[in-house]
Design a protein around this motif. Structure first.
Motif, mmCIF file in Angstrom:
data_model
loop_
_atom_site.group_PDB
_atom_site.id
_atom_site.type_symbol
_atom_site.label_atom_id
_atom_site.label_comp_id
_atom_site.label_asym_id
_atom_site.label_seq_id
_atom_site.Cartn_x
_atom_site.Cartn_y
_atom_site.Cartn_z
ATOM 1 N N PHE B 132 -7.208 -64.343 21.281
ATOM 2 C CA PHE B 132 -7.093 -63.173 21.090
ATOM 3 C C PHE B 132 -6.475 -62.211 20.116
ATOM 4 O O PHE B 132 -5.539 -62.872 19.269
ATOM 5 C CB PHE B 132 -6.720 -62.208 22.557
ATOM 6 C CG PHE B 132 -4.965 -62.514 22.776
ATOM 7 C CD1 PHE B 132 -4.718 -63.909 23.284
ATOM 8 C CD2 PHE B 132 -4.320 -61.538 22.328
ATOM 9 C CE1 PHE B 132 -3.369 -64.068 23.539
ATOM 10 C CE2 PHE B 132 -2.916 -61.914 22.746
ATOM 11 C CZ PHE B 132 -2.498 -63.018 23.165
ATOM 12 N N VAL B 133 -6.682 -60.796 19.839
ATOM 13 C CA VAL B 133 -5.964 -60.378 18.972
ATOM 14 C C VAL B 133 -5.105 -59.094 19.617
ATOM 15 O O VAL B 133 -5.867 -58.572 20.558
ATOM 16 C CB VAL B 133 -6.723 -59.642 17.597
ATOM 17 C CG1 VAL B 133 -7.889 -60.597 17.194
ATOM 18 C CG2 VAL B 133 -7.481 -58.362 18.000
ATOM 19 N N VAL B 134 -4.114 -58.576 18.943
ATOM 20 C CA VAL B 134 -3.653 -57.355 19.489
ATOM 21 C C VAL B 134 -3.585 -56.385 18.109
ATOM 22 O O VAL B 134 -3.059 -56.920 17.186
ATOM 23 C CB VAL B 134 -2.074 -57.603 19.840
ATOM 24 C CG1 VAL B 134 -1.410 -56.440 20.274
ATOM 25 C CG2 VAL B 134 -2.158 -58.620 21.013
ATOM 26 N N ILE B 135 -4.012 -55.180 18.445
ATOM 27 C CA ILE B 135 -4.078 -54.253 17.125
ATOM 28 C C ILE B 135 -3.640 -52.863 17.836
ATOM 29 O O ILE B 135 -3.928 -52.401 19.032
ATOM 30 C CB ILE B 135 -5.578 -54.095 16.736
ATOM 31 C CG1 ILE B 135 -6.266 -55.357 16.356
ATOM 32 C CG2 ILE B 135 -5.630 -53.041 15.702
ATOM 33 C CD1 ILE B 135 -7.615 -55.324 16.030
ATOM 34 N N SER B 136 -2.662 -52.062 17.057
ATOM 35 C CA SER B 136 -2.414 -50.884 17.246
ATOM 36 C C SER B 136 -3.255 -49.661 16.381
ATOM 37 O O SER B 136 -3.619 -50.140 15.107
ATOM 38 C CB SER B 136 -0.798 -50.608 16.851
ATOM 39 O OG SER B 136 -0.623 -49.225 16.872
ATOM 40 N N THR B 142 0.620 -47.432 9.464
ATOM 41 C CA THR B 142 -0.334 -48.507 9.179
ATOM 42 C C THR B 142 -1.419 -47.674 8.277
ATOM 43 O O THR B 142 -1.974 -46.844 9.099
ATOM 44 C CB THR B 142 -0.749 -49.430 9.889
ATOM 45 O OG1 THR B 142 0.348 -49.750 10.631
ATOM 46 C CG2 THR B 142 -1.729 -50.576 9.418
ATOM 47 N N LYS B 149 -10.221 -52.476 9.036
ATOM 48 C CA LYS B 149 -10.467 -53.982 8.535
ATOM 49 C C LYS B 149 -10.101 -54.711 9.604
ATOM 50 O O LYS B 149 -10.956 -55.661 9.883
ATOM 51 C CB LYS B 149 -9.655 -53.982 7.282
ATOM 52 C CG LYS B 149 -9.881 -55.551 6.756
ATOM 53 C CD LYS B 149 -9.144 -55.603 5.314
ATOM 54 C CE LYS B 149 -7.600 -55.980 5.980
ATOM 55 N NZ LYS B 149 -6.852 -56.162 4.566
ATOM 56 N N ARG B 150 -9.256 -54.692 10.331
ATOM 57 C CA ARG B 150 -8.697 -55.502 11.271
ATOM 58 C C ARG B 150 -9.548 -55.445 12.573
ATOM 59 O O ARG B 150 -9.915 -56.325 13.101
ATOM 60 C CB ARG B 150 -7.285 -55.133 11.896
ATOM 61 C CG ARG B 150 -6.463 -55.676 10.813
ATOM 62 C CD ARG B 150 -4.662 -55.410 10.940
ATOM 63 N NE ARG B 150 -4.118 -56.192 10.099
ATOM 64 C CZ ARG B 150 -2.900 -55.753 9.621
ATOM 65 N NH1 ARG B 150 -2.043 -54.616 10.354
ATOM 66 N NH2 ARG B 150 -2.133 -56.208 8.698
ATOM 67 N N ALA B 153 -12.519 -57.426 11.654
ATOM 68 C CA ALA B 153 -12.220 -58.828 11.696
ATOM 69 C C ALA B 153 -12.273 -59.349 13.041
ATOM 70 O O ALA B 153 -12.698 -60.447 13.544
ATOM 71 C CB ALA B 153 -11.015 -59.129 11.065
ATOM 72 N N ALA B 154 -11.879 -58.668 14.072
ATOM 73 C CA ALA B 154 -11.474 -58.967 15.414
ATOM 74 C C ALA B 154 -12.980 -59.274 15.999
ATOM 75 O O ALA B 154 -13.395 -60.258 16.757
ATOM 76 C CB ALA B 154 -10.877 -57.916 16.205
ATOM 77 N N GLU B 156 -15.723 -59.656 14.524
ATOM 78 C CA GLU B 156 -16.522 -61.013 13.869
ATOM 79 C C GLU B 156 -16.020 -62.161 14.222
ATOM 80 O O GLU B 156 -16.829 -63.091 14.470
ATOM 81 C CB GLU B 156 -16.194 -60.886 11.952
ATOM 82 C CG GLU B 156 -16.624 -59.856 11.640
ATOM 83 C CD GLU B 156 -18.461 -59.653 11.171
ATOM 84 O OE1 GLU B 156 -18.958 -60.708 11.628
ATOM 85 O OE2 GLU B 156 -19.050 -58.799 10.736
ATOM 86 N N GLY B 157 -14.759 -62.347 14.729
ATOM 87 C CA GLY B 157 -14.093 -63.600 15.036
ATOM 88 C C GLY B 157 -14.395 -63.578 16.578
ATOM 89 O O GLY B 157 -14.069 -64.681 17.129
ATOM 90 N N ASP B 158 -15.150 -62.899 17.155
ATOM 91 C CA ASP B 158 -15.280 -62.961 18.511
ATOM 92 C C ASP B 158 -13.992 -63.105 19.356
ATOM 93 O O ASP B 158 -13.857 -64.123 20.393
ATOM 94 C CB ASP B 158 -16.225 -64.125 18.874
ATOM 95 C CG ASP B 158 -16.907 -64.069 20.241
ATOM 96 O OD1 ASP B 158 -16.782 -62.881 21.076
ATOM 97 O OD2 ASP B 158 -17.347 -65.172 21.042
ATOM 98 N N PHE B 159 -13.215 -62.360 19.137
ATOM 99 C CA PHE B 159 -11.760 -62.444 19.719
ATOM 100 C C PHE B 159 -11.934 -61.627 20.929
ATOM 101 O O PHE B 159 -12.492 -60.499 20.919
ATOM 102 C CB PHE B 159 -10.688 -62.010 18.823
ATOM 103 C CG PHE B 159 -10.142 -63.054 17.840
ATOM 104 C CD1 PHE B 159 -9.461 -64.036 18.271
ATOM 105 C CD2 PHE B 159 -10.522 -62.749 16.346
ATOM 106 C CE1 PHE B 159 -9.005 -64.880 17.226
ATOM 107 C CE2 PHE B 159 -10.334 -63.603 15.489
ATOM 108 C CZ PHE B 159 -9.393 -64.623 15.857
#
Lengths: 246, 246
Positions: B132-136, B142, B149-150, B153-154, B156-159
């Motif tokens: 998994f990813v964590v994004i704010s 930021t 972008k993130r 990417a999240a 695309e990566g199927d996270f």
């Protein structure tokens, strides 16, 4: 309408006893039977020796889940224990899946615990202090292509990265391969680190760069951290800024 | 050689008192002064009313960190408190950065806590039970392009994805925009969910799909979860399988 039966799925935290939450302790105290992998039950024997404890061998996770439902159907209060967090590479999802095999009203209570990404980060400094990904390199349950795709996406997205299961006997070169994939995007000097045996005897950590990391000896009890493009080493610790000082 | 001065940076966990770890409680008990954002100090007043408590207004995080070092230099044992985890969007990294302004031997002890990704996931079921990813979504610190972008990417990566700070008064449409970016890759029916006011009064949660999510009213006290391609809804909960049953 049948009774509602509750099963707790408890994250034990990072291994050291004080890393457990009060909520997790209460769930274990309130249970009649504690079910989990033998290594985790051994850690609990001192404190919860009066409880019935049941297990299945490693890699029999599905049977271990069924055991929880079978024991709950006998009228017992069941706590299933996981190391770290119950819902991060833990048993929470498979418990929901197995619940579909059993009739009745099930109330699965997931009690969160400190996962290795968080406890390892605390030991290394603050490597995950901005957007991050968590990836397991274990291909037991995940196709290798999926893991590689996620590593590429993590690097493209400039995420800080925590890697679980970086290596095992059968997968001794997986961290090296992962670093190779990441270095298609990430510069060789990128600050990295790892923690071995978090919360266990022989805990140790190291801060290095990703080129060095690729050649480090790690095992399945190691958690690896890779900084994002802003990560710095401060006083020997790995620090990913949030940007307050810009 | 000067004395080593220790400052604890303590993750208070998800808000409910039992979600704190024993280690965090001990650090607060052992301190002379507790420093943090006023909202968090208010939560601690019942239990630690005998301690000195110091704060700075919101958005004065850098000053709050300097206050820790200044108080420690007076010989006091300082605990800096953060909601959730100290090292996930917490104060750990900025404390390391500020330590560079102060002479002396500083021992910064980061005490991990349960972050909203983990506590919110536990309430929704098991949405983060695989990579998994964590994004704010907060663009205070930021650049918006980095966030976008993130998100790409999240997807695309199927996270599986946990989103912090999905909205605020100034950024009322950020979650909608984020869902739009994700839906360039992710199908409209993708299972999602969110938890409002984790561990606070008025806690609530909802499971829906990403198309619906884009139009939900959320605020800065909401944590959002987006499943990966394998995520299912089981008995009203959001479950991302690890793959045991394949």
């Amino acid at each position: 309408m049948s009774d509602i039966r509750t099963i707790s799925i408890v994250g034990m935290g990072p291994g050291w006893e004080e890393g457990m939450t009060f909520e997790a302790e209460r769930a274990l105290n309130d249970s009649d039977v504690i079910i989990g992998y033998t290594v985790y039950l051994d850690l609990l024997k001192d404190k919860y020796g009066d409880k019935e404890m049941l297990s299945t061998p490693m890699k029999q996770e599905v049977d271990r889940c069924r055991m929880c439902f079978d024991e709950a159907l006998k009228g017992k209060k069941v706590a299933m224990v996981c190391s770290g967090d119950a819902g991060i590479y833990g048993m929470a999802s498979i418990m929901y899946e197995i619940s579909e095999e059993y009739d009745g009203n099930w109330n699965l209570v997931v009690i969160p615990g400190i996962t290795a990404a968080t406890s390892g980060a605390a030991i290394l400094g603050a490597p995950l202090n901005h957007d991050f990904v968590v990836i397991s390199l274990s291909d037991l349950l995940t196709p290798l292509e999926t893991i590689e795709k996620r590593l590429r996406a993590a690097a493209e997205g400039d995420f800080a990265i925590a890697i679980y299961n970086p290596s095992s006997k059968k997968r001794h070169d997986y961290l090296q391969k992962a670093c190779g994939i990441l270095m298609e995007v990430i510069e060789e000097e990128r600050p990295c680190g790892y923690v071995k045996n978090i919360g266990r005897e022989g805990m140790s950590y190291k801060v290095c760069n990703i080129k060095e990391l690729a050649n480090e000896e790690v095992d399945m009890f190691t958690t690896v951290f890779i900084g994002n493009s802003q990560t710095r080493i401060i006083d020997g610790k790995l620090v990913t800024p949030r940007g307050y000082r810009k």
